[in-house]
Write a protein that holds these residues in place. Structure first.
Motif, PDB file in Angstrom:
ATOM      1  N   LEU A 293      -3.808   8.345   7.909  1.00 26.64           N
ATOM      2  CA  LEU A 293      -3.086   8.648   5.961  1.00 26.64           C
ATOM      3  C   LEU A 293      -1.860   7.716   6.555  1.00 26.64           C
ATOM      4  O   LEU A 293      -1.662   7.611   5.956  1.00 26.64           O
ATOM      5  N   PHE A 294      -1.277   9.399   7.337  1.00 24.85           N
ATOM      6  CA  PHE A 294       0.005   9.195   7.478  1.00 24.85           C
ATOM      7  C   PHE A 294       0.534   8.356   7.471  1.00 24.85           C
ATOM      8  O   PHE A 294       1.402   7.902   7.074  1.00 24.85           O
ATOM      9  N   SER A 295       0.180   7.881   8.774  1.00 23.57           N
ATOM     10  CA  SER A 295       0.809   6.524   9.466  1.00 23.57           C
ATOM     11  C   SER A 295       1.145   5.717   8.263  1.00 23.57           C
ATOM     12  O   SER A 295       2.190   4.915   8.280  1.00 23.57           O
ATOM     13  N   ALA A 296      -0.136   5.002   8.111  1.00 15.45           N
ATOM     14  CA  ALA A 296      -0.059   4.347   6.914  1.00 15.45           C
ATOM     15  C   ALA A 296       0.127   3.942   5.796  1.00 15.45           C
ATOM     16  O   ALA A 296       0.859   3.737   4.727  1.00 15.45           O
ATOM     17  N   LEU A 297       0.358   5.431   4.668  1.00 12.49           N
ATOM     18  CA  LEU A 297       1.326   6.058   3.733  1.00 12.49           C
ATOM     19  C   LEU A 297       2.724   5.681   4.237  1.00 12.49           C
ATOM     20  O   LEU A 297       3.214   4.565   3.242  1.00 12.49           O
ATOM     21  N   ILE A 298       2.877   5.772   5.707  1.00 13.21           N
ATOM     22  CA  ILE A 298       4.585   6.016   5.912  1.00 13.21           C
ATOM     23  C   ILE A 298       5.113   4.255   5.636  1.00 13.21           C
ATOM     24  O   ILE A 298       6.230   3.655   5.532  1.00 13.21           O
ATOM     25  N   VAL A 299       4.198   3.506   6.112  1.00 18.73           N
ATOM     26  CA  VAL A 299       4.341   1.888   6.029  1.00 18.73           C
ATOM     27  C   VAL A 299       4.480   1.425   5.059  1.00 18.73           C
ATOM     28  O   VAL A 299       5.580   0.961   5.049  1.00 18.73           O
TER      29      VAL A 299
ATOM     30  N   LEU B 243       5.336  -7.307   0.926  1.00 19.38           N
ATOM     31  CA  LEU B 243       6.295  -6.511   2.203  1.00 19.38           C
ATOM     32  C   LEU B 243       7.856  -6.662   1.969  1.00 19.38           C
ATOM     33  O   LEU B 243       8.537  -8.035   1.785  1.00 19.38           O
ATOM     34  N   VAL B 244       8.914  -5.951   1.375  1.00 16.35           N
ATOM     35  CA  VAL B 244      10.350  -6.253   2.221  1.00 16.35           C
ATOM     36  C   VAL B 244      11.371  -5.477   3.398  1.00 16.35           C
ATOM     37  O   VAL B 244      10.327  -4.264   3.317  1.00 16.35           O
ATOM     38  N   LEU B 245      11.417  -6.274   3.822  1.00 20.19           N
ATOM     39  CA  LEU B 245      12.878  -5.328   4.842  1.00 20.19           C
ATOM     40  C   LEU B 245      14.229  -4.313   4.171  1.00 20.19           C
ATOM     41  O   LEU B 245      14.768  -6.111   4.250  1.00 20.19           O
ATOM     42  N   ASP B 246      14.657  -3.638   3.752  1.00 18.79           N
ATOM     43  CA  ASP B 246      15.873  -3.685   2.834  1.00 18.79           C
ATOM     44  C   ASP B 246      16.428  -1.857   3.709  1.00 18.79           C
ATOM     45  O   ASP B 246      15.783  -1.676   4.469  1.00 18.79           O
ATOM     46  N   ALA B 247      17.367  -1.930   2.464  1.00 21.24           N
ATOM     47  CA  ALA B 247      18.199  -0.713   3.312  1.00 21.24           C
ATOM     48  C   ALA B 247      17.827   1.087   3.548  1.00 21.24           C
ATOM     49  O   ALA B 247      17.337   1.921   4.050  1.00 21.24           O
ATOM     50  N   ARG B 248      16.397   0.585   2.805  1.00 17.56           N
ATOM     51  CA  ARG B 248      15.612   2.099   2.475  1.00 17.56           C
ATOM     52  C   ARG B 248      14.667   1.776   3.899  1.00 17.56           C
ATOM     53  O   ARG B 248      14.552   2.970   4.720  1.00 17.56           O
ATOM     54  N   ALA B 249      14.316   1.066   5.183  1.00 20.96           N
ATOM     55  CA  ALA B 249      13.430   1.175   6.040  1.00 20.96           C
ATOM     56  C   ALA B 249      14.763   1.252   7.026  1.00 20.96           C
ATOM     57  O   ALA B 249      14.571   1.896   7.814  1.00 20.96           O
ATOM     58  N   VAL B 250      16.040   0.599   6.738  1.00 22.93           N
ATOM     59  CA  VAL B 250      16.677   1.451   7.540  1.00 22.93           C
ATOM     60  C   VAL B 250      16.961   2.728   7.417  1.00 22.93           C
ATOM     61  O   VAL B 250      17.000   3.525   9.036  1.00 22.93           O
ATOM     62  N   GLY B 251      17.027   3.571   6.382  1.00 26.69           N
ATOM     63  CA  GLY B 251      16.812   4.917   5.893  1.00 26.69           C
ATOM     64  C   GLY B 251      15.824   5.411   6.409  1.00 26.69           C
ATOM     65  O   GLY B 251      16.398   6.498   7.241  1.00 26.69           O
TER      66      GLY B 251
ATOM     67  N   VAL C 117      -0.870  -5.327   2.995  1.00 26.24           N
ATOM     68  CA  VAL C 117      -0.083  -4.895   1.391  1.00 26.24           C
ATOM     69  C   VAL C 117      -0.290  -6.591   0.168  1.00 26.24           C
ATOM     70  O   VAL C 117      -0.127  -5.866  -0.619  1.00 26.24           O
ATOM     71  N   PRO C 118       0.386  -7.058   1.643  1.00 24.01           N
ATOM     72  CA  PRO C 118       0.079  -8.245   0.752  1.00 24.01           C
ATOM     73  C   PRO C 118      -0.868  -9.189   0.360  1.00 24.01           C
ATOM     74  O   PRO C 118      -0.684  -9.657  -0.518  1.00 24.01           O
ATOM     75  N   VAL C 119      -1.926  -8.596   0.728  1.00 30.12           N
ATOM     76  CA  VAL C 119      -3.339  -8.756  -0.024  1.00 30.12           C
ATOM     77  C   VAL C 119      -4.308  -8.420  -0.691  1.00 30.12           C
ATOM     78  O   VAL C 119      -5.325  -8.656  -1.287  1.00 30.12           O
ATOM     79  N   THR C 120      -4.161  -7.089  -0.133  1.00 31.43           N
ATOM     80  CA  THR C 120      -5.007  -5.894  -1.289  1.00 31.43           C
ATOM     81  C   THR C 120      -4.276  -5.185  -2.502  1.00 31.43           C
ATOM     82  O   THR C 120      -3.302  -5.109  -2.553  1.00 31.43           O
ATOM     83  N   ALA C 121      -5.529  -4.613  -3.501  1.00 27.88           N
ATOM     84  CA  ALA C 121      -4.812  -3.806  -4.486  1.00 27.88           C
ATOM     85  C   ALA C 121      -3.490  -2.588  -4.064  1.00 27.88           C
ATOM     86  O   ALA C 121      -4.284  -2.060  -2.840  1.00 27.88           O
ATOM     87  N   ALA C 122      -2.527  -1.726  -4.188  1.00 28.01           N
ATOM     88  CA  ALA C 122      -2.091  -1.070  -4.300  1.00 28.01           C
ATOM     89  C   ALA C 122      -3.084   0.173  -4.236  1.00 28.01           C
ATOM     90  O   ALA C 122      -4.115   0.786  -5.282  1.00 28.01           O
ATOM     91  N   GLY C 123      -3.363   0.661  -2.565  1.00 30.26           N
ATOM     92  CA  GLY C 123      -3.796   1.811  -2.623  1.00 30.26           C
ATOM     93  C   GLY C 123      -5.142   1.587  -1.468  1.00 30.26           C
ATOM     94  O   GLY C 123      -5.548   2.273  -0.949  1.00 30.26           O
ATOM     95  N   VAL C 124      -5.475   0.475  -1.592  1.00 29.82           N
ATOM     96  CA  VAL C 124      -6.423   0.010  -0.537  1.00 29.82           C
ATOM     97  C   VAL C 124      -5.739  -0.051   1.028  1.00 29.82           C
ATOM     98  O   VAL C 124      -6.494   0.256   1.556  1.00 29.82           O
TER      99      VAL C 124
END
Lengths: 94, 241
Positions: free
Chosen positions: A38-44, A54-62, B199-206
């Protein structure tokens, strides 16, 4: 909003009562691995997601610098400040 | 209480406060956001106090702001809140046994409190981290929401301060103890990959719910290559309170 409050509380209660005991009885060894996934997915998601993309920005570097601080066994406050300051500085210069 | 225990508790609670204060700042943004979306002050305050699940609140307000229906707002918010039900089995052993305190504690079962609890070496300190984070975070989140709703757009965006990087970094820190075993590392990598792909293909939370599948290969790894390293809380080896 009452529906939302009741629904989110119901989900939490369900977790610590019925679902919790059923999962524990039937799938005991699985429970110890739940926080990791759960936490690994949450972090990603928190690191790379912006408005469903999906975006790669300053946040990811931080976050990367924060992870480095975790690896060096820095206290939580240092980890947080490192991640925030790197992200903020990068945003300032870009 | 022995001095070493006191010291450990002080350090633990300091970490809890760091998390709560960061959440408080996000609470300010929630207040600003909800106010801008047309929510009045009482509704914002009641929502933060009773719903008490940050991501869901942002989602609900966002849907309403985009002109979505109340039903759609509740739907997307509850989808995000579903992971709180999965945190239940994880923190259950650290919670009090009797019914009323447990039902009270249930309201505090969210990302941050669960992560703080399972990062502790035993259920006793897990409970201490859980309730201390829960109570201070609830206060910070509500004060933040109130301040944001009252002050409105006077405050600048938290992105300027890099606050959006603070949360993933906090969870990396709390995840670290779980990566000591091969099974933990496998679970982490596969879960991250599933979430990234979803992330790009499902709703937030999924994406986060889908990532639960990663426990299966991890269970196999644990079964095949048992590790003698001690597992953190959530594992069968956790000490009873």
């Amino acid at each position: 909003m009452i529906v939302l409050a009741a629904g989110s509380y119901a989900l939490k209660v369900l977790g610590v009562t019925t679902l919790g005991s059923v999962v524990e009885r039937r799938l005991g060894p699985l429970v110890s691995l739940l926080p990791v996934v759960l936490f690994s997915a949450l972090i990603v998601v928190m690191t790379f997601e912006t408005a469903g993309e999906l975006v790669l920005d300053a946040r990811a570097v931080g976050v990367g610098v924060g992870a480095l601080a975790v690896w060096r066994k820095a206290p939580l406050l240092v980890v947080v400040l490192a991640a925030m300051s790197v992200t903020a500085c990068l945003r300032l210069v870009t | 209480m022995d001095p070493a225990g006191d010291d450990a508790r002080r350090r633990r609670r300091r970490d809890c406060l760091v998390v709560s204060l960061a959440v408080g700042v996000i609470g300010v943004t929630f207040g600003v956001f909800a106010e801008a979306a047309g929510f009045d002050l009482p509704r914002i305050v009641v929502m933060s106090a009773l719903v008490f699940t940050g991501a869901s609140q942002f989602a609900a307000v966002g849907v309403i702001d985009d002109g979505g229906t109340g039903g759609a707002a509740v739907g997307s918010a509850l989808l995000l809140a579903t992971r709180n039900a999965l945190y239940g089995p994880v923190v259950r052993k650290s919670l009090p046994d009797s019914t009323l305190p447990r039902l009270g504690a249930a309201h505090l079962v969210i990302d941050e409190t669960t992560a703080m609890a399972v990062a502790q070496p035993d259920h006793r300190s897990g409970w201490d981290a859980f309730w201390f984070t829960g109570v201070t975070l609830w206060i910070c989140w509500n004060l933040g929401s109130l301040a944001g709703a009252a002050l409105g757009a006077v405050l600048s965006t938290p992105e300027t301060w890099g606050l959006d990087a603070a949360f993933p970094a906090i969870f990396v820190a709390l995840l670290a103890t779980h990566l000591r075993t091969p099974a933990g590392r496998v679970a982490s990598i596969i879960a991250a990959a599933i979430a990234l792909g979803a992330v790009p293909v499902t709703a937030a939370g999924v994406p986060i719910l889908l990532a639960v599948v990663a426990v299966l290969p991890a269970l196999y790894v644990r079964h095949r290559w048992p590790s003698d390293r001690e597992e953190p809380l959530g594992g069968e080896s956790g000490a009873q309170p």
